[in-house]
Design a protein around this motif. Structure first.
Motif, PDB file in Angstrom:
ATOM      1  N   LEU A 127      -7.987   8.045  12.272  1.00 46.09           N
ATOM      2  CA  LEU A 127      -9.068   7.093  11.984  1.00 46.09           C
ATOM      3  C   LEU A 127      -8.669   5.670  12.383  1.00 46.09           C
ATOM      4  CD1 LEU A 127     -10.144   8.334   8.427  1.00 46.09           C
ATOM      5  CD2 LEU A 127     -11.447   8.592  10.544  1.00 46.09           C
ATOM      6  N   GLN A 128      -7.374   5.401  12.319  1.00 47.24           N
ATOM      7  CA  GLN A 128      -6.835   4.066  12.599  1.00 47.24           C
ATOM      8  C   GLN A 128      -7.179   3.582  14.010  1.00 47.24           C
ATOM      9  OE1 GLN A 128      -2.554   3.864  13.625  1.00 47.24           O
ATOM     10  NE2 GLN A 128      -2.311   2.671  11.760  1.00 47.24           N
ATOM     11  N   LYS A 129      -7.320   4.515  14.944  1.00 49.90           N
ATOM     12  CA  LYS A 129      -7.545   4.149  16.344  1.00 49.90           C
ATOM     13  C   LYS A 129      -8.785   3.268  16.514  1.00 49.90           C
ATOM     14  CE  LYS A 129      -5.490   8.526  17.809  1.00 49.90           C
ATOM     15  NZ  LYS A 129      -5.785   9.889  18.320  1.00 49.90           N
ATOM     16  N   ASN A 130      -9.796   3.505  15.663  1.00 49.83           N
ATOM     17  CA  ASN A 130     -11.041   2.729  15.765  1.00 49.83           C
ATOM     18  C   ASN A 130     -11.398   2.019  14.467  1.00 49.83           C
ATOM     19  OD1 ASN A 130     -11.774   3.592  18.495  1.00 49.83           O
ATOM     20  ND2 ASN A 130     -11.981   5.612  17.565  1.00 49.83           N
ATOM     21  N   CYS A 131     -10.389   1.769  13.629  1.00 52.43           N
ATOM     22  CA  CYS A 131     -10.636   1.111  12.345  1.00 52.43           C
ATOM     23  C   CYS A 131      -9.558   0.073  12.085  1.00 52.43           C
ATOM     24  CB  CYS A 131     -10.672   2.144  11.211  1.00 52.43           C
ATOM     25  SG  CYS A 131     -10.907   1.418   9.578  1.00 52.43           S
ATOM     26  N   ARG A 132      -9.918  -1.188  12.210  1.00 51.96           N
ATOM     27  CA  ARG A 132      -8.949  -2.272  12.061  1.00 51.96           C
ATOM     28  C   ARG A 132      -8.325  -2.307  10.669  1.00 51.96           C
ATOM     29  NH1 ARG A 132     -10.550  -8.555  12.984  1.00 51.96           N
ATOM     30  NH2 ARG A 132     -11.467  -8.273  10.926  1.00 51.96           N
ATOM     31  N   ALA A 133      -9.097  -1.902   9.655  1.00 54.85           N
ATOM     32  CA  ALA A 133      -8.609  -1.973   8.273  1.00 54.85           C
ATOM     33  C   ALA A 133      -7.490  -0.978   7.996  1.00 54.85           C
ATOM     34  CB  ALA A 133      -9.762  -1.734   7.301  1.00 54.85           C
ATOM     35  N   LEU A 134      -7.291  -0.004   8.888  1.00 57.27           N
ATOM     36  CA  LEU A 134      -6.221   0.984   8.687  1.00 57.27           C
ATOM     37  C   LEU A 134      -5.035   0.753   9.619  1.00 57.27           C
ATOM     38  CD1 LEU A 134      -8.293   4.290   8.241  1.00 57.27           C
ATOM     39  CD2 LEU A 134      -7.300   2.838   6.480  1.00 57.27           C
ATOM     40  N   ARG A 135      -5.018  -0.413  10.270  1.00 64.37           N
ATOM     41  CA  ARG A 135      -3.922  -0.680  11.195  1.00 64.37           C
ATOM     42  C   ARG A 135      -2.598  -0.761  10.430  1.00 64.37           C
ATOM     43  NH1 ARG A 135      -6.169  -5.079   9.471  1.00 64.37           N
ATOM     44  NH2 ARG A 135      -5.125  -7.083   9.314  1.00 64.37           N
ATOM     45  N   ASP A 136      -1.496  -0.534  11.132  1.00 61.14           N
ATOM     46  CA  ASP A 136      -0.170  -0.611  10.497  1.00 61.14           C
ATOM     47  C   ASP A 136       0.045  -1.995   9.895  1.00 61.14           C
ATOM     48  OD1 ASP A 136       0.557   1.989  11.158  1.00 61.14           O
ATOM     49  OD2 ASP A 136       1.290   1.399  13.138  1.00 61.14           O
ATOM     50  N   PRO A 137       0.713  -2.068   8.732  1.00 62.88           N
ATOM     51  CA  PRO A 137       1.367  -1.011   7.956  1.00 62.88           C
ATOM     52  C   PRO A 137       0.512  -0.511   6.782  1.00 62.88           C
ATOM     53  CG  PRO A 137       2.110  -3.123   7.151  1.00 62.88           C
ATOM     54  CD  PRO A 137       1.054  -3.418   8.194  1.00 62.88           C
ATOM     55  N   VAL A 138      -0.811  -0.571   6.897  1.00 65.65           N
ATOM     56  CA  VAL A 138      -1.688  -0.257   5.762  1.00 65.65           C
ATOM     57  C   VAL A 138      -1.448   1.139   5.206  1.00 65.65           C
ATOM     58  CG1 VAL A 138      -4.101   0.148   5.100  1.00 65.65           C
ATOM     59  CG2 VAL A 138      -3.497  -1.895   6.396  1.00 65.65           C
ATOM     60  N   ILE A 139      -1.354   2.146   6.097  1.00 68.72           N
ATOM     61  CA  ILE A 139      -1.220   3.525   5.628  1.00 68.72           C
ATOM     62  C   ILE A 139       0.092   3.724   4.866  1.00 68.72           C
ATOM     63  CG2 ILE A 139      -1.016   5.937   6.382  1.00 68.72           C
ATOM     64  CD1 ILE A 139      -2.975   5.190   8.684  1.00 68.72           C
ATOM     65  N   ASP A 140       1.178   3.184   5.403  1.00 66.40           N
ATOM     66  CA  ASP A 140       2.468   3.290   4.695  1.00 66.40           C
ATOM     67  C   ASP A 140       2.427   2.533   3.374  1.00 66.40           C
ATOM     68  OD1 ASP A 140       3.620   4.898   6.634  1.00 66.40           O
ATOM     69  OD2 ASP A 140       4.352   3.194   7.800  1.00 66.40           O
ATOM     70  N   ASN A 141       1.745   1.407   3.350  1.00 68.18           N
ATOM     71  CA  ASN A 141       1.624   0.635   2.096  1.00 68.18           C
ATOM     72  C   ASN A 141       0.853   1.423   1.042  1.00 68.18           C
ATOM     73  OD1 ASN A 141       3.007  -1.510   3.173  1.00 68.18           O
ATOM     74  ND2 ASN A 141       1.193  -2.703   3.686  1.00 68.18           N
ATOM     75  N   LEU A 142      -0.209   2.126   1.465  1.00 66.63           N
ATOM     76  CA  LEU A 142      -0.973   2.947   0.524  1.00 66.63           C
ATOM     77  C   LEU A 142      -0.098   4.070  -0.047  1.00 66.63           C
ATOM     78  CD1 LEU A 142      -4.420   3.352   2.362  1.00 66.63           C
ATOM     79  CD2 LEU A 142      -3.984   2.056   0.276  1.00 66.63           C
ATOM     80  N   ALA A 143       0.754   4.641   0.811  1.00 67.95           N
ATOM     81  CA  ALA A 143       1.649   5.717   0.357  1.00 67.95           C
ATOM     82  C   ALA A 143       2.589   5.217  -0.731  1.00 67.95           C
ATOM     83  CB  ALA A 143       2.441   6.264   1.542  1.00 67.95           C
ATOM     84  N   LEU A 144       3.103   3.998  -0.545  1.00 69.05           N
ATOM     85  CA  LEU A 144       4.012   3.421  -1.540  1.00 69.05           C
ATOM     86  C   LEU A 144       3.268   3.001  -2.801  1.00 69.05           C
ATOM     87  CD1 LEU A 144       6.233   1.182   0.773  1.00 69.05           C
ATOM     88  CD2 LEU A 144       6.964   3.223  -0.472  1.00 69.05           C
ATOM     89  N   GLU A 145       2.128   2.366  -2.595  1.00 76.15           N
ATOM     90  CA  GLU A 145       1.371   1.816  -3.716  1.00 76.15           C
ATOM     91  C   GLU A 145       0.909   2.899  -4.702  1.00 76.15           C
ATOM     92  OE1 GLU A 145      -0.664  -1.724  -5.189  1.00 76.15           O
ATOM     93  OE2 GLU A 145      -0.298  -1.658  -3.046  1.00 76.15           O
ATOM     94  N   TYR A 146       0.507   4.044  -4.140  1.00 77.38           N
ATOM     95  CA  TYR A 146      -0.058   5.101  -4.987  1.00 77.38           C
ATOM     96  C   TYR A 146       0.842   6.336  -5.055  1.00 77.38           C
ATOM     97  CZ  TYR A 146      -4.121   2.130  -4.857  1.00 77.38           C
ATOM     98  OH  TYR A 146      -4.962   1.043  -4.984  1.00 77.38           O
ATOM     99  N   ASP A 147       2.125   6.122  -4.805  1.00 77.31           N
ATOM    100  CA  ASP A 147       3.082   7.226  -4.836  1.00 77.31           C
ATOM    101  C   ASP A 147       3.098   7.928  -6.195  1.00 77.31           C
ATOM    102  OD1 ASP A 147       5.321   8.802  -3.806  1.00 77.31           O
ATOM    103  OD2 ASP A 147       6.528   7.672  -5.241  1.00 77.31           O
ATOM    104  N   ARG A 148       3.077   7.142  -7.258  1.00 81.00           N
ATOM    105  CA  ARG A 148       3.155   7.723  -8.610  1.00 81.00           C
ATOM    106  C   ARG A 148       1.888   8.496  -8.968  1.00 81.00           C
ATOM    107  NH1 ARG A 148       5.372   3.398 -12.867  1.00 81.00           N
ATOM    108  NH2 ARG A 148       5.257   5.245 -14.168  1.00 81.00           N
ATOM    109  N   GLU A 149       0.741   8.100  -8.408  1.00 86.19           N
ATOM    110  CA  GLU A 149      -0.518   8.775  -8.727  1.00 86.19           C
ATOM    111  C   GLU A 149      -0.673  10.098  -7.983  1.00 86.19           C
ATOM    112  OE1 GLU A 149      -0.252   5.579  -8.202  1.00 86.19           O
ATOM    113  OE2 GLU A 149      -1.348   4.476  -9.752  1.00 86.19           O
ATOM    114  N   GLY A 150       0.062  10.274  -6.890  1.00 86.95           N
ATOM    115  CA  GLY A 150       0.035  11.547  -6.185  1.00 86.95           C
ATOM    116  C   GLY A 150      -0.858  11.574  -4.958  1.00 86.95           C
TER     117      GLY A 150
END
Length: 305
Positions: free
Chosen positions: A233-256
């Motif tokens: 999805l990142q290819k055509n979505c500026r809001a998902l550009r790096d490092p957003v996806i990795d940040n989401l993984a860290l931010e919500y790691d505890r929630e699963g």
């Protein structure tokens, strides 16, 4: 040197907002008891977009100083402040806030001018020097606790979302999760995309905007492959550009995994608006071999709950 300190990183700044449309006076709208919750909701969602978290930046007070609406911001982590500055500098925050205001106020457009200050420093003049901006914000410690009105608006927004979620037959647990603060979804009948139909497995399907049901099914079933779908999805979505996806993984790691996948698609829906269509999500799923999930979203599976 700031990052190495054992004390928590806390800073403050003021965000000045003004509509460039003469018929839209943001302070007057905010002073209206009917419009205030809508303005607050738009501010809350746009700030969450800018940091990738509902708690990335805190609003302490909203001042009405015609023609400006002034928001006093508090940052509790340097990385959150850095994300906010990047979003502000690149225009993503302005675009996000304009979109959220447009939806919340049911207006065709809400053009904005923005200015960011920390104390006497005009940060717009030094945005290219991110470390200097961080230093100015860090020097300005918040001079107040959160205004009672802000707390009341937060509670009002939560109860509104809670009511909406129960109406959608969601469980109480879902209602209280961090992802519950979101914009209402369009109806199944909405079809605002330029592509009216798309082809999947040699069948034609009506293209439409993503719904709450799509969102929950995706989060429940995509499992560990949510990041791969995000990169498609990142290819055509500026809001998902790096490092957003990795940040989401860290931010919500505890929630699963469910919450991580949910937040990914939430970011996509909020940033793309009418362009967040089922066709784009199905294409990303196909690209990553998630045919079964694509079939589930398109109703090709029998009900098996």
């Amino acid at each position: 040197k700031m990052a190495g300190s054992s004390a928590p990183w806390i800073g403050s700044a003021y965000l000045f907002l003004q509509s460039t449309c003469k018929t839209i006076a943001l302070p007057s709208l905010y002073e209206s008891s009917q419009k205030k919750p809508s303005i607050f909701k738009a501010l809350k969602l746009a700030l969450a977009d800018s940091t990738g978290s509902l708690n990335g930046v805190d609003m302490l007070k909203v001042h009405c100083s015609h023609p400006h609406l002034i928001i006093q911001l508090k940052f509790c982590k340097q990385e959150n402040c850095r994300r906010f500055l990047q979003s502000y500098r690149e225009g993503a925050l302005q675009e996000s806030l304009q979109n959220h205001l447009q939806l919340s106020l049911a207006m065709s457009t809400v053009p904005l001018e923005m200015e960011l200050k920390a104390g006497s420093e005009h940060l717009d003049n030094m945005l290219k020097d991110e470390d200097r901006c961080l230093e100015c914000i860090y020097k300005e410690k918040p001079d107040r606790l959160r205004d009672e009105e802000i707390t009341e608006l937060e509670e009002c927004l939560k109860s509104l979302v809670l009511h909406q979620n129960f109406s959608n037959n969601m469980t109480a647990k879902d209602c209280m999760s961090p992802n519950s603060l979101r914009l209402p979804y369009p109806s199944q009948g909405s079809s605002l995309s330029p592509e009216v139909t798309f082809v999947f497995q040699e069948q034609q399907f009506a293209n439409r905007m993503l719904t709450s049901d799509d969102h929950q099914k995706f989060a429940k079933l995509v499992s560990k492959k949510w990041k791969q779908v995000g990169r498609s999805l990142q290819k055509n979505c500026r809001a998902l550009r790096d490092p957003v996806i990795d940040n989401l993984a860290l931010e919500y790691d505890r929630e699963g995994l469910y919450e991580q996948a949910y937040q990914l698609l939430l970011r996509f829906i909020q940033s793309e608006g009418k362009k967040a269509t089922i066709a784009r999500l199905i294409a990303a799923l196909e690209e990553n071999g998630l045919t079964s999930l694509a079939e589930e979203l398109l109703g090709l599976h029998s009900n098996e709950d």
